[in-house]
Design a protein around this motif. Structure first.
Motif, mmCIF file in Angstrom:
data_model
loop_
_atom_site.group_PDB
_atom_site.id
_atom_site.type_symbol
_atom_site.label_atom_id
_atom_site.label_comp_id
_atom_site.label_asym_id
_atom_site.label_seq_id
_atom_site.Cartn_x
_atom_site.Cartn_y
_atom_site.Cartn_z
ATOM 1 N N PRO A 83 34.143 -5.884 6.259
ATOM 2 C CA PRO A 83 33.388 -5.758 7.515
ATOM 3 C C PRO A 83 32.453 -6.932 7.807
ATOM 4 O O PRO A 83 32.136 -7.191 8.957
ATOM 5 C CB PRO A 83 32.600 -4.465 7.356
ATOM 6 N N THR A 84 32.004 -7.659 6.779
ATOM 7 C CA THR A 84 31.108 -8.796 7.015
ATOM 8 C C THR A 84 31.866 -10.106 7.190
ATOM 9 O O THR A 84 31.258 -11.142 7.442
ATOM 10 C CB THR A 84 30.118 -8.966 5.849
ATOM 11 N N GLY A 85 33.167 -10.076 7.083
ATOM 12 C CA GLY A 85 33.974 -11.293 7.145
ATOM 13 C C GLY A 85 33.846 -12.076 8.437
ATOM 14 O O GLY A 85 33.844 -13.307 8.429
ATOM 15 N N GLY A 86 33.714 -11.394 9.539
ATOM 16 C CA GLY A 86 33.581 -12.079 10.823
ATOM 17 C C GLY A 86 32.315 -12.908 10.909
ATOM 18 O O GLY A 86 32.310 -14.005 11.472
ATOM 19 N N TYR A 87 31.252 -12.384 10.330
ATOM 20 C CA TYR A 87 30.001 -13.146 10.313
ATOM 21 C C TYR A 87 30.159 -14.381 9.436
ATOM 22 O O TYR A 87 29.722 -15.472 9.801
ATOM 23 C CB TYR A 87 28.847 -12.276 9.797
ATOM 24 N N LEU A 88 30.785 -14.208 8.283
ATOM 25 C CA LEU A 88 30.974 -15.342 7.376
ATOM 26 C C LEU A 88 31.862 -16.417 7.999
ATOM 27 O O LEU A 88 31.566 -17.608 7.911
ATOM 28 C CB LEU A 88 31.569 -14.857 6.054
ATOM 29 N N ILE A 89 32.938 -15.999 8.634
ATOM 30 C CA ILE A 89 33.847 -16.957 9.270
ATOM 31 C C ILE A 89 33.151 -17.685 10.421
ATOM 32 O O ILE A 89 33.465 -18.836 10.722
ATOM 33 C CB ILE A 89 35.127 -16.237 9.741
ATOM 34 N N ALA A 90 32.198 -17.038 11.040
ATOM 35 C CA ALA A 90 31.474 -17.661 12.157
ATOM 36 C C ALA A 90 30.453 -18.701 11.688
ATOM 37 O O ALA A 90 29.971 -19.484 12.510
ATOM 38 C CB ALA A 90 30.781 -16.588 12.997
ATOM 39 N N TYR A 91 30.116 -18.748 10.405
ATOM 40 C CA TYR A 91 29.120 -19.706 9.920
ATOM 41 C C TYR A 91 29.453 -21.156 10.283
ATOM 42 O O TYR A 91 28.602 -21.857 10.820
ATOM 43 C CB TYR A 91 28.936 -19.590 8.404
#
Length: 144
Positions: A83-91
């Motif tokens: 679920p947190t992957g989208g935030y990480l990919i957006a970094y």
């Protein structure tokens, strides 16, 4: 790329690792608030756009290969797929846009930094919330 550029890029990747270890759980959410955003803000504000993005890509690659660099000292491809992957990919995208806005405005003052960082934060939340809504099968507004 000069040695100075390589060192600065590695420094901001390491700074992101250090800051992401400091996270605050958010009640009723699988996504913690991480101080990694501070490192991304600094990378975008102080590095050229390519270097700012590469610093965050290095951070992501370290986590993907299994080093415990993400919040809660987690790592591995499962974190990116979670679920947190989208935030990480957006970094990297966030760091790139912050640097791009600062470079395009040609100004290095408080207002330019503030506006670029707010735009970068919008990129982070858009990507992360979209990913979370798909992962958790939630409406976008509920994921936000």
């Amino acid at each position: 790329m000069k040695t100075r550029d390589l060192i600065l890029t590695a420094f901001f990747a390491a700074l992101t690792v250090i800051f992401s270890a400091i996270s605050i759980p958010v009640p009723l959410s699988p996504v913690p608030f991480s101080l990694a955003m501070v490192a991304i803000f600094l990378a975008g504000a102080l590095l050229p756009q390519g270097q700012a993005a590469v610093a965050q890509i290095i951070y992501l690659l370290l986590g993907i290969i299994g080093l415990p660099v993400f919040s809660k000292f987690s790592g591995g491809p499962g974190v990116i797929a979670g679920p947190t992957g989208g935030y990480l990919i957006a970094y990297p995208v966030m760091a790139f846009f912050i640097a791009l806005i600062i470079e395009k405005t040609g100004k290095r003052n408080f207002i330019a930094y503030l506006l670029s960082m707010l735009c970068g934060l919008a990129v982070l939340y858009a990507g992360g919330t979209l990913w979370l809504s798909v992962q958790a099968n939630l409406p976008f507004s509920a994921a936000l």
